[in-house]
Structure formats: structure tokens, C-alpha cells
Motif scaffolding. Structure first.
Motif, short mmCIF file in Angstrom:
data_model
loop_
_atom_site.label_atom_id
_atom_site.label_comp_id
_atom_site.label_asym_id
_atom_site.label_seq_id
_atom_site.Cartn_x
_atom_site.Cartn_y
_atom_site.Cartn_z
N SER A 187 45.24 10.61 8.86
CA SER A 187 44.66 9.76 9.15
C SER A 187 44.95 8.40 8.76
N SER B 47 42.74 4.74 13.28
CA SER B 47 41.36 4.21 13.45
C SER B 47 41.44 2.85 13.57
N THR C 278 36.94 -1.47 18.45
CA THR C 278 37.49 -0.01 17.66
C THR C 278 38.37 0.64 18.57
N THR D 265 40.65 -1.48 14.25
CA THR D 265 39.77 -2.53 14.65
C THR D 265 40.42 -3.72 14.95
N SER E 288 43.14 3.78 8.91
CA SER E 288 42.17 3.01 9.23
C SER E 288 42.86 1.76 8.84
N SER F 216 40.30 4.66 18.41
CA SER F 216 41.03 5.99 17.95
C SER F 216 42.11 6.26 18.56
N ASN G 34 42.05 -2.65 9.88
CA ASN G 34 41.16 -3.83 10.38
C ASN G 34 41.91 -4.88 10.39
#
Length: 232
Positions: free
Chosen positions: A141, A55, A103, A57, A143, A105, A145
Motif C-alpha cells: 500500500s 490511496s 479520493t 487524494t 498513500s 483507491s 496527497n
């Protein structure tokens, strides 16, 4: 396959059976696990692949509009996972659309949970940008940014594009993808602006489908600041 459920995951393993005439002291070698698989309702079996989901950004400088705190358009980018040790081999890659809110995925089939990778963004007219450090998927997973601070990128190689909220973006202007924003890029953008070039073209840094003075000035400003790729 008879006796196996199509809803379960299975492992298969194998071991060597030795010729007793040649090796009377050892009948079998050790068991070795080779792969996961699930059964196919049509018969046979298929390998079971567990993708790792990133994920992400990230913003592009030229596309970002501080008035709306987002990009004016979405765009496609290539995301690489590179090994955390020299020579930083590419382990996996995927092409994904980065939405206007920055964003995306992204699914990787060759990555493994618990193994650290550098995340590398390669967009059509921005500087190739690496994550500040290697990162690991956890339970399939991860994430990350790139917009939170300059320190999100290796070598702080990001441009602040918004003060409220604070946002950082990939430097725009590397239209010839040589890793540096310089006079060659500026000339290419100038030529596009001078001929009123329009459409989905690499010299359109702002994503408005027109090559003009705004694109030219952005690349020029980054060139005088010697913006280039910073890698481990």
C-alpha cells in the motif's frame, strides 16, 4: 491438484539437469524461484498476484468549489506509475474515478513493494502532473496527497484553490493534451462556448456539462501564466 490446499499460497521453482555425458562434473544447476501460485478448486493452478494499492487524494482546479471544500462532481482519470530513473518508463497504469472529495483507491498489478515510482496524473482537461519525488509501496500500500501543498507536485506545479482549509489542485485548461495551456486551448473552449456546447465534453473545465465564460476565463488565466507540464 492432489495434496495441495486451495487456501494456501505456494512457490514453484526449477533447475536444469545436465547431460552426464557432456557435463560429468555438474549434475544439476542452481534452483531458481519463478512465481507464486495458488491452487484452483477446479483443478490445476493459477499465478498468485498481489496488487499494490494506491490511496490517492487529488483535485481538479475547475471542478473545485471552495464554498463546499470539495469538487462539485467526480470524474475519471488515468494514473501512471513511472520508473524513478530516466527515461522514466511507464511501469503500470490504471483508470480510476476520483470522487468529489478528491479520493481514489487504485490497484496496480505490475508494481512491486519497495521499488520507487513517480505517480503521474493524466486527467482529460488538466495539466499532466507528477509527484514531487518517486515513492514506494510498503507492504502492498501507498498513500499520497497531491492537495496538501504546491510542493506535492514536481516543480510545485499545482494551483491553490482553497485557503481554509488549504487545498491545491491540478491546473485546468489543457484540452488538447499537448502539455501546455495556451491560445489553442482557449480558442477551442471559446468555440465551444460560442456554440452553447453542452454534455460531457473536454472543454467543460468546471464539470457542469456546459461550456461557458467561466471555462474560458480559467483557461485564459492559466495560459497567460504559461502553465505547462513539468517533468523530471
Amino acid at each position: 491438484m492432489n495434496g495441495l490446499s486451495s487456501t494456501n499460497d505456494y512457490k514453484w521453482r526449477a533447475r536444469v539437469q545436465y547431460n552426464p555425458a557432456k557435463n560429468p562434473y555438474q549434475t544439476y544447476g542452481p534452483w531458481k524461484y519463478y512465481s507464486n501460485f495458488s491452487t484452483d478448486p477446479q483443478g490445476g493452478f493459477k499465478p498468485k498476484v498481489h496488487p499494490q494499492i494506491l490511496s490517492l487524494t487529488v483535485f481538479c482546479e475547475g471542478f473545485y468549489d471552495a464554498g463546499i471544500n470539495s469538487m462539485t462532481t467526480s470524474d475519471t482519470s488515468v494514473v501512471l506509475l513511472r520508473s524513478s530513473v530516466s527515461p522514466y518508463t511507464v511501469v503500470d497504469s490504471a483508470r480510476s474515478v476520483i470522487s468529489s472529495n478528491g479520493t481514489a483507491s487504485i490497484s496496480f498489478l505490475n508494481a512491486v513493494s519497495g521499488t520507487p515510482y513517480y505517480i503521474v496524473i493524466k486527467h482529460r482537461n488538466t495539466i499532466e502532473t507528477w509527484s514531487a519525488a518517486p515513492l514506494s509501496f510498503n507492504g502492498g500500500s501507498l498513500s499520497y496527497n497531491f492537495s496538501a501543498s504546491a510542493a506535492s507536485a514536481y516543480g510545485n506545479n499545482l494551483k491553490q484553490v482553497d485557503a481554509s482549509p488549504v487545498k491545491f489542485a491540478l491546473y485546468s485548461g489543457d484540452v488538447n493534451k499537448d502539455g501546455t495551456i495556451d491560445l489553442n486551448d482557449v480558442i477551442q473552449i471559446y468555440n465551444g462556448a460560442n456554440t452553447f456546447l453542452t454534455g460531457y465534453v473536454v472543454t467543460d473545465l468546471t464539470g457542469n456539462y456546459v461550456v461557458d465564460l467561466t471555462d474560458l476565463l480559467m483557461a485564459y488565466n492559466n495560459s497567460v501564466n504559461f502553465v505547462s507540464v513539468i517533468r523530471p
